[in-house]
Design an enzyme around this catalytic site. Structure first.
Site, PDB file in Angstrom:
ATOM      1  N   ASN A  16      43.078  46.014  52.281  1.00  0.00           N
ATOM      2  CA  ASN A  16      42.218  45.032  52.962  1.00  0.00           C
ATOM      3  C   ASN A  16      42.639  44.854  54.421  1.00  0.00           C
ATOM      4  O   ASN A  16      41.793  44.705  55.299  1.00  0.00           O
ATOM      5  CB  ASN A  16      42.261  43.682  52.237  1.00  0.00           C
ATOM      6  CG  ASN A  16      41.320  43.651  51.044  1.00  0.00           C
ATOM      7  OD1 ASN A  16      40.108  43.552  51.208  1.00  0.00           O
ATOM      8  ND2 ASN A  16      41.882  43.774  49.850  1.00  0.00           N
ATOM      9  N   MET A  88      51.153  37.698  47.784  1.00  0.00           N
ATOM     10  CA  MET A  88      51.397  37.236  46.416  1.00  0.00           C
ATOM     11  C   MET A  88      52.450  36.129  46.343  1.00  0.00           C
ATOM     12  O   MET A  88      53.200  36.021  45.386  1.00  0.00           O
ATOM     13  CB  MET A  88      51.806  38.429  45.524  1.00  0.00           C
ATOM     14  CG  MET A  88      50.801  39.562  45.535  1.00  0.00           C
ATOM     15  SD  MET A  88      49.088  39.040  45.218  1.00  0.00           S
ATOM     16  CE  MET A  88      49.074  39.074  43.447  1.00  0.00           C
ATOM     17  N   LYS A  89      52.488  35.309  47.381  1.00  0.00           N
ATOM     18  CA  LYS A  89      53.431  34.191  47.406  1.00  0.00           C
ATOM     19  C   LYS A  89      52.620  32.930  47.679  1.00  0.00           C
ATOM     20  O   LYS A  89      51.749  32.943  48.557  1.00  0.00           O
ATOM     21  CB  LYS A  89      54.428  34.464  48.537  1.00  0.00           C
ATOM     22  CG  LYS A  89      55.575  33.539  48.613  1.00  0.00           C
ATOM     23  CD  LYS A  89      56.776  34.086  47.892  1.00  0.00           C
ATOM     24  CE  LYS A  89      57.804  32.986  47.773  1.00  0.00           C
ATOM     25  NZ  LYS A  89      58.691  33.153  46.646  1.00  0.00           N
ATOM     26  N   ILE A  90      52.916  31.881  46.938  1.00  0.00           N
ATOM     27  CA  ILE A  90      52.141  30.652  47.130  1.00  0.00           C
ATOM     28  C   ILE A  90      52.671  29.885  48.339  1.00  0.00           C
ATOM     29  O   ILE A  90      53.882  29.702  48.486  1.00  0.00           O
ATOM     30  CB  ILE A  90      52.186  29.795  45.841  1.00  0.00           C
ATOM     31  CG1 ILE A  90      51.396  30.529  44.747  1.00  0.00           C
ATOM     32  CG2 ILE A  90      51.617  28.398  46.073  1.00  0.00           C
ATOM     33  CD1 ILE A  90      51.465  29.892  43.384  1.00  0.00           C
ATOM     34  N   LEU A  91      51.756  29.478  49.217  1.00  0.00           N
ATOM     35  CA  LEU A  91      52.157  28.688  50.389  1.00  0.00           C
ATOM     36  C   LEU A  91      52.332  27.231  49.959  1.00  0.00           C
ATOM     37  O   LEU A  91      51.556  26.724  49.143  1.00  0.00           O
ATOM     38  CB  LEU A  91      51.079  28.775  51.475  1.00  0.00           C
ATOM     39  CG  LEU A  91      50.828  30.173  52.062  1.00  0.00           C
ATOM     40  CD1 LEU A  91      49.573  30.163  52.938  1.00  0.00           C
ATOM     41  CD2 LEU A  91      52.032  30.665  52.858  1.00  0.00           C
ATOM     42  N   ASN A 105      41.701  33.247  51.904  1.00  0.00           N
ATOM     43  CA  ASN A 105      42.323  34.162  50.939  1.00  0.00           C
ATOM     44  C   ASN A 105      41.248  34.991  50.258  1.00  0.00           C
ATOM     45  O   ASN A 105      40.128  34.524  50.059  1.00  0.00           O
ATOM     46  CB  ASN A 105      43.059  33.323  49.880  1.00  0.00           C
ATOM     47  CG  ASN A 105      43.715  34.174  48.808  1.00  0.00           C
ATOM     48  OD1 ASN A 105      44.396  35.162  49.103  1.00  0.00           O
ATOM     49  ND2 ASN A 105      43.507  33.824  47.546  1.00  0.00           N
ATOM     50  N   HIS A 107      40.380  36.930  46.688  1.00  0.00           N
ATOM     51  CA  HIS A 107      40.834  36.915  45.294  1.00  0.00           C
ATOM     52  C   HIS A 107      39.941  37.838  44.460  1.00  0.00           C
ATOM     53  O   HIS A 107      38.716  37.801  44.586  1.00  0.00           O
ATOM     54  CB  HIS A 107      40.780  35.483  44.740  1.00  0.00           C
ATOM     55  CG  HIS A 107      41.312  35.393  43.351  1.00  0.00           C
ATOM     56  ND1 HIS A 107      42.668  35.418  43.067  1.00  0.00           N
ATOM     57  CD2 HIS A 107      40.683  35.328  42.159  1.00  0.00           C
ATOM     58  CE1 HIS A 107      42.840  35.357  41.759  1.00  0.00           C
ATOM     59  NE2 HIS A 107      41.646  35.313  41.177  1.00  0.00           N
TER      60      HIS A 107
HETATM   61  C1  GAR Z   1      43.375  42.640  46.474  1.00  0.00           C
HETATM   62  O1  GAR Z   1      42.591  43.158  45.431  1.00  0.00           O
HETATM   63  C2  GAR Z   1      43.310  41.130  46.468  1.00  0.00           C
HETATM   64  O2  GAR Z   1      42.098  40.631  45.996  1.00  0.00           O
HETATM   65  C3  GAR Z   1      44.430  40.774  45.537  1.00  0.00           C
HETATM   66  O3  GAR Z   1      45.441  41.700  45.821  1.00  0.00           O
HETATM   67  C4  GAR Z   1      44.856  42.925  46.208  1.00  0.00           C
HETATM   68  C5  GAR Z   1      45.564  43.423  47.441  1.00  0.00           C
HETATM   69  O4  GAR Z   1      45.177  44.724  47.734  1.00  0.00           O
HETATM   70  N1  GAR Z   1      44.858  39.436  45.741  1.00  0.00           N
HETATM   71  C6  GAR Z   1      45.310  38.657  44.766  1.00  0.00           C
HETATM   72  O5  GAR Z   1      45.412  39.027  43.604  1.00  0.00           O
HETATM   73  C7  GAR Z   1      45.698  37.262  45.195  1.00  0.00           C
HETATM   74  N2  GAR Z   1      45.798  36.410  44.077  1.00  0.00           N
HETATM   75  P1  GAR Z   1      45.531  45.362  49.143  1.00  0.00           P
HETATM   76  O6  GAR Z   1      47.002  45.071  49.422  1.00  0.00           O
HETATM   77  O7  GAR Z   1      45.264  46.826  48.974  1.00  0.00           O
HETATM   78  O8  GAR Z   1      44.631  44.733  50.182  1.00  0.00           O
END
Ligand code: GAR
Length: 187
Positions: A16, A88-91, A105, A107
């Site tokens: 992303n 993946m860390k909660i603020l 964010n 999700h």
């Molecule tokens: C993404 O699919 C995002 O939606 C998810 O992590 C992935 C990161 O992919 N986020 C979560 O699960 C947050 N709870 P990337 O590092 O390739 O962008």
């Protein structure tokens, strides 16, 4: 148009982030990515910071007050928008309060369904007809802030966790930039 100075937070692959960097090259895209922060020194996504000469900082979250350090860095760099892209860390509540409303964010589910981790396996277990992804403002409760944009697709009988992830992520690359455009449309 004055672009918003933005920091992207990542923990892993950074696809992303890669997509947002690409989109932000467009003059009409409302953000400029000035900084990348990761809590994971092995985050693959750091490669996109290096390739695009964007400063990046690896934060050791084991240190007490590490969030204060992040806040100082954001202030120093005049950052006004934070995009959490697989962070993946909660603020903490305190951090969110201090930075204000400008944290968003992405999700991998159709919020408010399937907050938290392991979304794809839970979606399959529940035999959902549809799934997708959501961009939302960050508030004090996990994956619960106001929704900015969402995209969905129908699940096929032969879909599995891998295919759901692939399909979800390809929608993420559309919905994240669209959500950012929507946020600043009347700016
Ligand atoms: C993404 O699919 C995002 O939606 C998810 O992590 C992935 C990161 O992919 N986020 C979560 O699960 C947050 N709870 P990337 O590092 O390739 O962008």
């Amino acid at each position: 148009m004055v672009k918003k100075k933005t920091c992207v937070f990542i923990s892993g692959h950074g696809s992303n982030l890669k997509n947002l960097i690409l989109r932000s090259r467009d003059n009409s895209f409302p953000i400029d990515i000035k900084l990348i922060i990761t809590n994971n020194k092995k985050a693959h996504g750091v490669i996109y910071a290096k390739k695009n000469s964007i400063p990046f900082i690896i934060i050791n979250t084991k240190f007490r007050n590490y969030e204060n350090r992040i806040l100082q860095i954001l202030k120093k760099n005049k950052i006004s928008l934070l995009c959490l892209a697989g962070y993946m860390k909660i603020l903490s509540k305190n951090f969110i309060k201090k930075f204000g409303k400008n944290i968003i964010n992405i999700h991998p589910s159709l919020l408010p369904k399937f907050k938290g981790l392991n979304t794809f396996s839970r979606v399959l277990q529940k035999k959902e007809a549809k799934t997708g992804c959501t961009v939302h403002y960050v508030n004090n409760k996990l994956d619960s802030g106001h929704i900015i944009a969402q995209k969905s697709f129908f699940i096929n009988s032969d879909d599995n966790e891998i295919t759901l992830k692939q399909k979800t992520q390809s929608l993420e690359y559309k919905v994240f930039p669209e959500a950012i455009i929507k946020m600043f449309r009347n700016y």
